[in-house]
Scaffold this motif. Sequence first.
Motif, PDB file in Angstrom:
ATOM      1  N   GLU A  18       0.669  -1.270   0.200  1.00 22.55           N
ATOM      2  CA  GLU A  18      -0.078  -0.142  -0.079  1.00 22.55           C
ATOM      3  C   GLU A  18       0.749   1.254   0.087  1.00 22.55           C
ATOM      4  OE1 GLU A  18      -2.926  -0.066   3.105  1.00 22.55           O
ATOM      5  OE2 GLU A  18      -2.954  -2.331   2.877  1.00 22.55           O
ATOM      6  N   VAL A  19       1.819   1.248   0.938  1.00 22.50           N
ATOM      7  CA  VAL A  19       2.790   2.282   0.847  1.00 22.50           C
ATOM      8  C   VAL A  19       3.727   2.571  -0.255  1.00 22.50           C
ATOM      9  CG1 VAL A  19       4.381   3.877   2.164  1.00 22.50           C
ATOM     10  CG2 VAL A  19       2.524   2.466   3.014  1.00 22.50           C
ATOM     11  N   VAL A  20       4.532   1.347  -0.631  1.00 20.49           N
ATOM     12  CA  VAL A  20       5.499   1.389  -1.671  1.00 20.49           C
ATOM     13  C   VAL A  20       5.093   1.806  -2.944  1.00 20.49           C
ATOM     14  CG1 VAL A  20       6.862  -0.142  -3.144  1.00 20.49           C
ATOM     15  CG2 VAL A  20       6.737  -0.297  -0.593  1.00 20.49           C
ATOM     16  N   PRO A  21       3.999   1.610  -3.512  1.00 23.30           N
ATOM     17  CA  PRO A  21       3.348   2.141  -4.744  1.00 23.30           C
ATOM     18  C   PRO A  21       3.468   3.563  -4.803  1.00 23.30           C
ATOM     19  CG  PRO A  21       1.978   0.302  -4.237  1.00 23.30           C
ATOM     20  CD  PRO A  21       2.865   0.635  -2.990  1.00 23.30           C
ATOM     21  N   LEU A  22       3.145   4.388  -3.622  1.00 22.11           N
ATOM     22  CA  LEU A  22       3.171   5.738  -3.713  1.00 22.11           C
ATOM     23  C   LEU A  22       4.560   6.215  -3.426  1.00 22.11           C
ATOM     24  CD1 LEU A  22      -0.076   6.213  -1.321  1.00 22.11           C
ATOM     25  CD2 LEU A  22      -0.149   6.400  -3.793  1.00 22.11           C
ATOM     26  N   LEU A  23       5.357   5.618  -2.782  1.00 17.70           N
ATOM     27  CA  LEU A  23       6.826   5.953  -2.745  1.00 17.70           C
ATOM     28  C   LEU A  23       7.468   6.000  -4.043  1.00 17.70           C
ATOM     29  CD1 LEU A  23       8.021   4.361   0.753  1.00 17.70           C
ATOM     30  CD2 LEU A  23       7.041   6.632   0.377  1.00 17.70           C
ATOM     31  N   ARG A  24       7.037   5.198  -4.804  1.00 20.07           N
ATOM     32  CA  ARG A  24       7.573   5.250  -6.251  1.00 20.07           C
ATOM     33  C   ARG A  24       7.541   6.452  -7.096  1.00 20.07           C
ATOM     34  NH1 ARG A  24       8.558  -0.094  -7.349  1.00 20.07           N
ATOM     35  NH2 ARG A  24       7.032  -1.658  -6.488  1.00 20.07           N
ATOM     36  N   GLU A  25       6.553   7.302  -6.713  1.00 20.19           N
ATOM     37  CA  GLU A  25       6.512   8.506  -7.308  1.00 20.19           C
ATOM     38  C   GLU A  25       7.659   9.671  -6.855  1.00 20.19           C
ATOM     39  OE1 GLU A  25       2.647   9.880  -6.556  1.00 20.19           O
ATOM     40  OE2 GLU A  25       1.510   8.008  -7.196  1.00 20.19           O
ATOM     41  N   LEU A  26       8.224   9.299  -5.796  1.00 24.38           N
ATOM     42  CA  LEU A  26       9.096  10.170  -5.383  1.00 24.38           C
ATOM     43  C   LEU A  26      10.523  10.274  -6.044  1.00 24.38           C
ATOM     44  CD1 LEU A  26       8.367   9.765  -1.553  1.00 24.38           C
ATOM     45  CD2 LEU A  26       7.654  11.662  -3.056  1.00 24.38           C
ATOM     46  N   PRO A  27      11.198  11.290  -6.087  1.00 28.85           N
ATOM     47  CA  PRO A  27      12.636  11.260  -7.036  1.00 28.85           C
ATOM     48  C   PRO A  27      13.603  10.658  -5.904  1.00 28.85           C
ATOM     49  CG  PRO A  27      12.036  13.395  -6.109  1.00 28.85           C
ATOM     50  CD  PRO A  27      10.868  12.627  -6.010  1.00 28.85           C
ATOM     51  N   GLU A  28      13.408  10.871  -4.541  1.00 32.13           N
ATOM     52  CA  GLU A  28      14.209  10.276  -3.545  1.00 32.13           C
ATOM     53  C   GLU A  28      13.386   9.950  -2.243  1.00 32.13           C
ATOM     54  OE1 GLU A  28      17.254  12.845  -2.107  1.00 32.13           O
ATOM     55  OE2 GLU A  28      15.748  14.770  -1.814  1.00 32.13           O
ATOM     56  N   ILE A  29      13.639   9.109  -1.502  1.00 36.23           N
ATOM     57  CA  ILE A  29      12.957   8.764  -0.248  1.00 36.23           C
ATOM     58  C   ILE A  29      13.890   8.581   0.925  1.00 36.23           C
ATOM     59  CG2 ILE A  29      11.497   6.590   0.645  1.00 36.23           C
ATOM     60  CD1 ILE A  29      11.404   5.683  -2.342  1.00 36.23           C
ATOM     61  N   ARG A  30      13.227   9.515   1.935  1.00 36.44           N
ATOM     62  CA  ARG A  30      14.167   9.593   3.193  1.00 36.44           C
ATOM     63  C   ARG A  30      13.293   9.042   4.334  1.00 36.44           C
ATOM     64  NH1 ARG A  30      14.973  14.516   1.017  1.00 36.44           N
ATOM     65  NH2 ARG A  30      13.144  15.358   2.171  1.00 36.44           N
ATOM     66  N   ILE A  31      13.811   8.045   5.130  1.00 42.17           N
ATOM     67  CA  ILE A  31      12.997   7.128   6.000  1.00 42.17           C
ATOM     68  C   ILE A  31      13.945   7.250   7.314  1.00 42.17           C
ATOM     69  CG2 ILE A  31      12.298   4.868   6.755  1.00 42.17           C
ATOM     70  CD1 ILE A  31      12.071   4.226   3.920  1.00 42.17           C
ATOM     71  N   TRP A  32      13.171   7.720   8.204  1.00 39.78           N
ATOM     72  CA  TRP A  32      13.587   7.717   9.933  1.00 39.78           C
ATOM     73  C   TRP A  32      12.955   6.523  10.664  1.00 39.78           C
ATOM     74  CZ3 TRP A  32      12.319  12.000  13.869  1.00 39.78           C
ATOM     75  CH2 TRP A  32      13.064  11.974  14.994  1.00 39.78           C
TER      76      TRP A  32
END
Length: 283
Positions: free
Chosen positions: A98-112
């Motif tokens: 559910e979350v990963v498909p929306l993260l694909r749209e980002l040019p970079e991903i920052r996770i804390w």
Amino acid sequence: MVTNINQLEPTELQEIEIKLLLEGLYQMYGYDFRGYVRGSICRRILNRMKAERLPTITALLEKVLHEPGVLERLLNDFSIRMTEMYRDPSFFAAFRNEVVPLLRELPEIRIWHAGCATGEEVYSMAILLQEEGLWEKTRIYATDMNDKALMAAQKGAFPLKKMQQYTKNYLKAGGKMAFSEYYTTDNQFAYFSPSLNENLIFAQHNLVSDSSFNEFHVILCRNVMIYFDNTLQQQVHGLFYDSLAEGGFIGLGSKESLLGTPKGMKYVEFNSCEKIYRKKVDA
């Protein structure tokens, strides 16, 4: 008087001693445990007192103030390290689907990953993102207040005897490979691939006293705040809100919730079962 370590509630005198101990830790060293749930912190104090063979909590305070070794042992007692790889596999499955498909749209991903302990769940997320083709554009900032736990996390080595359970969790979480492909072994440990460390940044951070240090697309803090009292929980929720990008996701533990908190109205309940929330976009 020697304390009964099995007693359910501290005596009135011990309550005073606990307050003095926690205040001493804060004033002398800057470690603030005053907002932790009292029952949990009390058990750890009494256990440390017994281990050090001390008659009173006041005697423990004296040792903590004058003997660095005792301080280090007490801080290790206070650090919560109940974790495993792919703990609550359904959470990771929901994140993947559910979350990963929306993260694909980002040019970079920052996770804390806040309160990462010895890193089991950090490596779990790294593997998940690698399988989903997002690892190259992701940075995971894994933080904890405990230096010893962070040092263990950086090694990426976990007891071999736990791999059978971790493999089961991985498969339940939707793993796509043979889990054993991610690590090598000796007689005692499984050593995870160094490639997983390339995008991991481990750093000390205290949720109680430290401030925001970046803007993140995902914040994971699972089963940490159950040890905080209500006031401290609200403080940490404020820290997370300030650190989360608009439209970003926060994942909490199974016994935690944003509902009913002052910040709760500023989130969408993205997956209620798995306690995943999404920060609303400001109108």
